[in-house]
Design a protein around this motif. Structure first.
Motif, PDB file in Angstrom:
ATOM      1  N   ILE A  14      99.800  55.607  23.528  1.00  0.00           N
ATOM      2  CA  ILE A  14      98.736  55.824  24.710  1.00  0.00           C
ATOM      3  C   ILE A  14      98.617  57.265  24.602  1.00  0.00           C
ATOM      4  O   ILE A  14      97.137  57.637  24.729  1.00  0.00           O
ATOM      5  CB  ILE A  14      99.279  55.391  26.026  1.00  0.00           C
ATOM      6  N   GLU A  15      99.224  58.367  24.443  1.00  0.00           N
ATOM      7  CA  GLU A  15      98.912  59.693  24.391  1.00  0.00           C
ATOM      8  C   GLU A  15      97.924  59.875  23.083  1.00  0.00           C
ATOM      9  O   GLU A  15      96.990  60.627  23.130  1.00  0.00           O
ATOM     10  CB  GLU A  15     100.057  60.655  24.469  1.00  0.00           C
ATOM     11  N   SER A  16      98.526  59.318  22.159  1.00  0.00           N
ATOM     12  CA  SER A  16      97.587  59.776  20.750  1.00  0.00           C
ATOM     13  C   SER A  16      96.287  59.206  21.101  1.00  0.00           C
ATOM     14  O   SER A  16      95.229  59.597  20.537  1.00  0.00           O
ATOM     15  CB  SER A  16      98.384  58.892  19.583  1.00  0.00           C
ATOM     16  N   TYR A  17      96.051  57.972  21.771  1.00  0.00           N
ATOM     17  CA  TYR A  17      94.711  57.165  21.775  1.00  0.00           C
ATOM     18  C   TYR A  17      93.954  58.100  22.793  1.00  0.00           C
ATOM     19  O   TYR A  17      92.911  58.271  22.137  1.00  0.00           O
ATOM     20  CB  TYR A  17      95.057  55.900  22.600  1.00  0.00           C
ATOM     21  N   VAL A  18      94.619  58.538  23.842  1.00  0.00           N
ATOM     22  CA  VAL A  18      93.423  59.428  24.788  1.00  0.00           C
ATOM     23  C   VAL A  18      93.236  60.607  24.029  1.00  0.00           C
ATOM     24  O   VAL A  18      91.955  61.057  23.945  1.00  0.00           O
ATOM     25  CB  VAL A  18      94.198  59.568  26.065  1.00  0.00           C
ATOM     26  N   ARG A  19      94.147  61.063  23.331  1.00  0.00           N
ATOM     27  CA  ARG A  19      93.645  62.366  22.671  1.00  0.00           C
ATOM     28  C   ARG A  19      92.868  62.052  21.537  1.00  0.00           C
ATOM     29  O   ARG A  19      91.704  62.904  21.205  1.00  0.00           O
ATOM     30  CB  ARG A  19      95.108  62.943  21.948  1.00  0.00           C
ATOM     31  N   ALA A  20      92.838  61.063  20.805  1.00  0.00           N
ATOM     32  CA  ALA A  20      91.874  60.711  19.855  1.00  0.00           C
ATOM     33  C   ALA A  20      90.378  60.461  20.325  1.00  0.00           C
ATOM     34  O   ALA A  20      89.516  60.606  19.753  1.00  0.00           O
ATOM     35  CB  ALA A  20      92.333  59.509  18.876  1.00  0.00           C
ATOM     36  N   VAL A  21      90.336  59.831  21.489  1.00  0.00           N
ATOM     37  CA  VAL A  21      89.090  59.429  22.180  1.00  0.00           C
ATOM     38  C   VAL A  21      88.407  60.761  22.539  1.00  0.00           C
ATOM     39  O   VAL A  21      87.290  60.693  22.590  1.00  0.00           O
ATOM     40  CB  VAL A  21      89.357  58.330  23.224  1.00  0.00           C
ATOM     41  N   PHE A  81      93.818  57.110  33.017  1.00  0.00           N
ATOM     42  CA  PHE A  81      93.424  58.380  32.290  1.00  0.00           C
ATOM     43  C   PHE A  81      92.281  58.921  32.985  1.00  0.00           C
ATOM     44  O   PHE A  81      91.216  58.154  33.346  1.00  0.00           O
ATOM     45  CB  PHE A  81      93.419  58.314  30.969  1.00  0.00           C
ATOM     46  N   ARG A  82      92.009  60.114  32.713  1.00  0.00           N
ATOM     47  CA  ARG A  82      90.821  60.812  32.902  1.00  0.00           C
ATOM     48  C   ARG A  82      90.044  61.490  31.652  1.00  0.00           C
ATOM     49  O   ARG A  82      90.674  61.933  30.658  1.00  0.00           O
ATOM     50  CB  ARG A  82      91.126  61.998  33.998  1.00  0.00           C
ATOM     51  N   LEU A  83      88.581  61.208  31.506  1.00  0.00           N
ATOM     52  CA  LEU A  83      88.013  61.827  30.612  1.00  0.00           C
ATOM     53  C   LEU A  83      86.902  62.697  30.891  1.00  0.00           C
ATOM     54  O   LEU A  83      86.114  62.220  31.911  1.00  0.00           O
ATOM     55  CB  LEU A  83      87.493  60.412  29.440  1.00  0.00           C
ATOM     56  N   VAL A  84      86.626  63.772  30.420  1.00  0.00           N
ATOM     57  CA  VAL A  84      85.632  64.624  31.034  1.00  0.00           C
ATOM     58  C   VAL A  84      84.848  65.058  29.624  1.00  0.00           C
ATOM     59  O   VAL A  84      85.290  65.236  28.780  1.00  0.00           O
ATOM     60  CB  VAL A  84      86.396  65.838  31.329  1.00  0.00           C
ATOM     61  N   THR A  85      83.572  64.695  29.775  1.00  0.00           N
ATOM     62  CA  THR A  85      82.576  64.838  28.852  1.00  0.00           C
ATOM     63  C   THR A  85      81.650  65.952  29.119  1.00  0.00           C
ATOM     64  O   THR A  85      80.987  66.169  30.271  1.00  0.00           O
ATOM     65  CB  THR A  85      81.526  63.653  28.478  1.00  0.00           C
ATOM     66  N   HIS A  86      81.866  67.225  28.159  1.00  0.00           N
ATOM     67  CA  HIS A  86      81.176  68.415  28.499  1.00  0.00           C
ATOM     68  C   HIS A  86      79.917  68.323  28.020  1.00  0.00           C
ATOM     69  O   HIS A  86      79.524  68.198  26.716  1.00  0.00           O
ATOM     70  CB  HIS A  86      81.918  69.431  28.001  1.00  0.00           C
ATOM     71  N   LEU A  87      78.669  68.484  28.999  1.00  0.00           N
ATOM     72  CA  LEU A  87      77.195  68.202  28.639  1.00  0.00           C
ATOM     73  C   LEU A  87      76.772  69.705  29.016  1.00  0.00           C
ATOM     74  O   LEU A  87      75.960  69.521  30.176  1.00  0.00           O
ATOM     75  CB  LEU A  87      76.491  67.159  29.217  1.00  0.00           C
ATOM     76  N   GLY A  88      76.924  70.712  28.351  1.00  0.00           N
ATOM     77  CA  GLY A  88      76.378  72.085  28.599  1.00  0.00           C
ATOM     78  C   GLY A  88      76.828  72.347  30.227  1.00  0.00           C
ATOM     79  O   GLY A  88      77.878  72.701  30.425  1.00  0.00           O
ATOM     80  N   LEU A 144      80.764  63.370  20.912  1.00  0.00           N
ATOM     81  CA  LEU A 144      80.874  64.134  22.296  1.00  0.00           C
ATOM     82  C   LEU A 144      82.085  65.089  22.420  1.00  0.00           C
ATOM     83  O   LEU A 144      83.110  64.987  21.690  1.00  0.00           O
ATOM     84  CB  LEU A 144      80.941  63.031  23.515  1.00  0.00           C
ATOM     85  N   THR A 145      81.826  66.099  23.070  1.00  0.00           N
ATOM     86  CA  THR A 145      82.715  66.992  23.416  1.00  0.00           C
ATOM     87  C   THR A 145      83.602  66.603  24.792  1.00  0.00           C
ATOM     88  O   THR A 145      82.935  66.791  25.927  1.00  0.00           O
ATOM     89  CB  THR A 145      82.002  68.580  23.703  1.00  0.00           C
ATOM     90  N   GLN A 146      84.847  66.380  24.492  1.00  0.00           N
ATOM     91  CA  GLN A 146      85.636  65.693  25.622  1.00  0.00           C
ATOM     92  C   GLN A 146      86.927  66.374  25.619  1.00  0.00           C
ATOM     93  O   GLN A 146      87.388  66.913  24.816  1.00  0.00           O
ATOM     94  CB  GLN A 146      85.709  64.169  25.238  1.00  0.00           C
ATOM     95  N   THR A 147      87.689  66.145  26.998  1.00  0.00           N
ATOM     96  CA  THR A 147      88.932  66.268  27.059  1.00  0.00           C
ATOM     97  C   THR A 147      89.593  65.393  27.852  1.00  0.00           C
ATOM     98  O   THR A 147      88.783  64.793  28.602  1.00  0.00           O
ATOM     99  CB  THR A 147      88.996  67.510  28.225  1.00  0.00           C
ATOM    100  N   GLY A 148      90.591  64.900  27.415  1.00  0.00           N
ATOM    101  CA  GLY A 148      91.374  63.760  28.140  1.00  0.00           C
ATOM    102  C   GLY A 148      92.776  64.073  28.524  1.00  0.00           C
ATOM    103  O   GLY A 148      93.422  64.878  28.200  1.00  0.00           O
ATOM    104  N   GLU A 149      93.048  63.285  29.616  1.00  0.00           N
ATOM    105  CA  GLU A 149      94.464  63.531  30.061  1.00  0.00           C
ATOM    106  C   GLU A 149      95.017  62.127  30.763  1.00  0.00           C
ATOM    107  O   GLU A 149      94.297  61.413  31.056  1.00  0.00           O
ATOM    108  CB  GLU A 149      94.271  64.364  31.345  1.00  0.00           C
TER     109      GLU A 149
END
Lengths: 127, 127
Positions: free
Chosen positions: B12-19, B82-89, B62-67
């Motif tokens: 699960i941790e690897s999945y969120v990191r990979a996404v 989980f939380r996924l943050v997509t950075h768009l400028g 996409l430029t993203q951060t996952g947790e």
């Protein structure tokens, strides 16, 4: 006509309140006829009214507090994280669970699966 | 021999990191052959390698951060928030999702269902 998100959310809130404070009848009133219960996931699925009544009958006598923490709705399904605290004299058992439910068009529960294991139960001094 | 909880948690941790940060190949390496993906729940199930690659191909650039926020394991299944943050400028899109996964005996993902809808996506100034 499809159930609304608000109706699904209301069923979830009513469910957690009924599990914590209500009777077996309060809980069963939220289920559609023919519903199934798998709690926890990996154990035999309860498919009859008698099996589901027996299951919730175990929690009815307990003194509990419930709280819905997060609800995610997708189509006619939802996954939600909730906390259930069972008050046992000087100790509380704190349990956090993710339930996944499907709903009929009246937002009654047609299926419930609970994701938890022993590591999700903690015994703490009563607050 | 059954997969361990630790192995499921690691997948699960690897999945969120990979996404968030990885490639489609990084993500696909966590899936078992023949796996299925339903994201969000209620949309058509992706059943072929090509369909699953196409799906994750949309997030790869996409430029993203996952947790991972919460994991509940039951048998060979798990539900996790989980939380996924997509950075768009100058803006971030913050998304919180509950995924439900089943795993094979090597803790590879055999099925994924994602519970979320538009109300779970928020646009905020980038942090």
């Amino acid at each position: 006509m499809a159930q609304t998100r608000e109706a699904i959310r209301a069923t979830i809130e009513s469910y957690v309140r009924a599990v914590a404070k209500g009777t077996v009848d309060d809980i069963l009133a939220l289920y559609a006829p023919g519903a199934t219960v798998e709690d926890p996931v990996g154990t035999p699925v309860r498919t009859t009214d008698a099996e589901i009544r027996e299951f919730y009958g175990m929690v009815e006598p307990l003194t509990q507090t419930g709280e819905v923490l997060t609800v995610k709705i997708a189509g006619n399904s939802a996954a939600f994280l909730f906390r259930l605290v069972t008050h046992l004299g000087e100790q509380d058992i704190v349990m956090e669970v993710v339930d996944v439910m499907t709903f009929d068009e009246d937002a009654r529960i047609t299926g419930m699966k609970a994701y938890w294991s022993e590591e999700d139960m903690q015994t703490v001094p009563s607050s």
